[in-house]
Design a protein around this motif. Structure first.
Motif, PDB file in Angstrom:
ATOM      1  N   ALA A 291      16.803   9.555   6.887  1.00  0.00           N
ATOM      2  CA  ALA A 291      15.938   8.486   6.370  1.00  0.00           C
ATOM      3  C   ALA A 291      14.791   9.001   5.512  1.00  0.00           C
ATOM      4  CB  ALA A 291      15.387   7.666   7.538  1.00  0.00           C
ATOM      5  N   LYS A 292      14.448  10.273   5.651  1.00  0.00           N
ATOM      6  CA  LYS A 292      13.369  10.848   4.852  1.00  0.00           C
ATOM      7  C   LYS A 292      13.904  11.504   3.579  1.00  0.00           C
ATOM      8  CE  LYS A 292      10.274  11.815   8.682  1.00  0.00           C
ATOM      9  NZ  LYS A 292       9.585  12.868   9.421  1.00  0.00           N
TER      10      LYS A 292
ATOM     11  N   GLU B  91       0.810  -1.222   0.000  1.00  0.00           N
ATOM     12  CA  GLU B  91       0.000   0.000   0.000  1.00  0.00           C
ATOM     13  C   GLU B  91       0.840   1.268   0.000  1.00  0.00           C
ATOM     14  OE1 GLU B  91      -2.648  -0.112   3.319  1.00  0.00           O
ATOM     15  OE2 GLU B  91      -3.514  -2.036   2.740  1.00  0.00           O
ATOM     16  N   ASP B  92       2.055   1.198   0.539  1.00  0.00           N
ATOM     17  CA  ASP B  92       2.919   2.383   0.657  1.00  0.00           C
ATOM     18  C   ASP B  92       3.781   2.628  -0.576  1.00  0.00           C
ATOM     19  OD1 ASP B  92       1.937   2.821   3.184  1.00  0.00           O
ATOM     20  OD2 ASP B  92       3.589   1.800   4.191  1.00  0.00           O
ATOM     21  N   ARG B  93       3.468   1.962  -1.675  1.00  0.00           N
ATOM     22  CA  ARG B  93       4.290   2.053  -2.888  1.00  0.00           C
ATOM     23  C   ARG B  93       4.587   3.496  -3.299  1.00  0.00           C
ATOM     24  NH1 ARG B  93       5.665  -0.205  -7.834  1.00  0.00           N
ATOM     25  NH2 ARG B  93       5.465   1.240  -9.576  1.00  0.00           N
ATOM     26  N   ASP B  94       3.551   4.293  -3.479  1.00  0.00           N
ATOM     27  CA  ASP B  94       3.738   5.654  -3.972  1.00  0.00           C
ATOM     28  C   ASP B  94       4.571   6.493  -3.004  1.00  0.00           C
ATOM     29  OD1 ASP B  94       2.325   5.074  -6.273  1.00  0.00           O
ATOM     30  OD2 ASP B  94       0.419   5.798  -5.451  1.00  0.00           O
ATOM     31  N   HIS B  95       4.294   6.336  -1.721  1.00  0.00           N
ATOM     32  CA  HIS B  95       5.052   7.083  -0.711  1.00  0.00           C
ATOM     33  C   HIS B  95       6.521   6.646  -0.721  1.00  0.00           C
ATOM     34  CE1 HIS B  95       6.038   9.213   2.927  1.00  0.00           C
ATOM     35  NE2 HIS B  95       6.517   8.088   3.440  1.00  0.00           N
ATOM     36  N   ALA B  96       6.763   5.336  -0.745  1.00  0.00           N
ATOM     37  CA  ALA B  96       8.136   4.824  -0.748  1.00  0.00           C
ATOM     38  C   ALA B  96       8.892   5.322  -1.974  1.00  0.00           C
ATOM     39  CB  ALA B  96       8.144   3.298  -0.698  1.00  0.00           C
TER      40      ALA B  96
ATOM     41  N   ALA C 195       8.350   7.999  -3.741  1.00  0.00           N
ATOM     42  CA  ALA C 195       8.589   9.444  -3.620  1.00  0.00           C
ATOM     43  C   ALA C 195       9.747   9.724  -2.676  1.00  0.00           C
ATOM     44  CB  ALA C 195       7.316  10.149  -3.148  1.00  0.00           C
ATOM     45  N   VAL C 196       9.768   9.058  -1.531  1.00  0.00           N
ATOM     46  CA  VAL C 196      10.836   9.263  -0.548  1.00  0.00           C
ATOM     47  C   VAL C 196      12.176   8.823  -1.131  1.00  0.00           C
ATOM     48  CG1 VAL C 196      11.746   8.496   1.689  1.00  0.00           C
ATOM     49  CG2 VAL C 196       9.335   9.149   1.467  1.00  0.00           C
ATOM     50  N   TRP C 197      12.199   7.632  -1.728  1.00  0.00           N
ATOM     51  CA  TRP C 197      13.462   7.111  -2.267  1.00  0.00           C
ATOM     52  C   TRP C 197      13.967   7.955  -3.422  1.00  0.00           C
ATOM     53  CZ3 TRP C 197      11.341   1.462  -2.381  1.00  0.00           C
ATOM     54  CH2 TRP C 197      11.292   0.966  -1.070  1.00  0.00           C
ATOM     55  N   LYS C 198      13.066   8.433  -4.271  1.00  0.00           N
ATOM     56  CA  LYS C 198      13.482   9.277  -5.390  1.00  0.00           C
ATOM     57  C   LYS C 198      14.060  10.592  -4.884  1.00  0.00           C
ATOM     58  CE  LYS C 198      12.250  11.007  -9.863  1.00  0.00           C
ATOM     59  NZ  LYS C 198      11.447  10.732 -11.025  1.00  0.00           N
ATOM     60  N   ARG C 199      13.386  11.195  -3.905  1.00  0.00           N
ATOM     61  CA  ARG C 199      13.878  12.457  -3.336  1.00  0.00           C
ATOM     62  C   ARG C 199      15.255  12.255  -2.720  1.00  0.00           C
ATOM     63  NH1 ARG C 199       9.696  13.753  -0.309  1.00  0.00           N
ATOM     64  NH2 ARG C 199      10.471  12.744   1.563  1.00  0.00           N
ATOM     65  N   LYS C 200      15.403  11.177  -1.974  1.00  0.00           N
ATOM     66  CA  LYS C 200      16.679  10.896  -1.319  1.00  0.00           C
ATOM     67  C   LYS C 200      17.778  10.652  -2.351  1.00  0.00           C
ATOM     68  CE  LYS C 200      18.564   8.298   2.498  1.00  0.00           C
ATOM     69  NZ  LYS C 200      18.211   7.551   3.675  1.00  0.00           N
ATOM     70  N   GLY C 201      17.480   9.878  -3.390  1.00  0.00           N
ATOM     71  CA  GLY C 201      18.464   9.603  -4.432  1.00  0.00           C
ATOM     72  C   GLY C 201      18.848  10.846  -5.214  1.00  0.00           C
TER      73      GLY C 201
END
Length: 93
Positions: free
Chosen positions: A84-85, A52-57, A59-65
């Motif tokens: 971590a955020k 369920e958290d796909r979109d959130h994950a 977004a967070v991972w893309k921002r971090k990368g």
């Protein structure tokens, strides 16, 4: 050059680049180059992306990368400073 040779070389380059991301993230050292641990971690990422958290994950991972790549381009060490955020410490944004 034959088309299949070109495609094979493109695929090889792509796989090498993906492997480079594993190294760049520090995962080789952090796991003592344990392939089972690395594979398990990647499976965990896959599981998260099926949830369920796909979109959130994503977004967070893309921002971090994105921020890590930018910090690296600036000659900085992004792995030590991005939390971590995917956020830089206060005052460095």
């Amino acid at each position: 050059m034959r088309e299949w040779v070109v495609k094979r070389r493109e695929r090889t380059r792509h796989l090498i680049e993906l492997g480079g991301l594993i190294v760049k993230a520090g995962l080789i050292d952090l796991t003592d180059d344990d392939r089972a641990t690395l594979y398990g971690a990647l499976i965990s990422i896959s599981d998260k992306l099926r949830g369920e958290d796909r979109d959130h994950a994503l977004a967070v991972w893309k921002r971090k990368g994105t921020r890590a790549f930018a910090a690296e381009q600036a000659g900085d060490s992004p792995l030590m400073r991005i939390d971590a955020k995917g956020e830089l410490p206060t005052g460095e944004r």
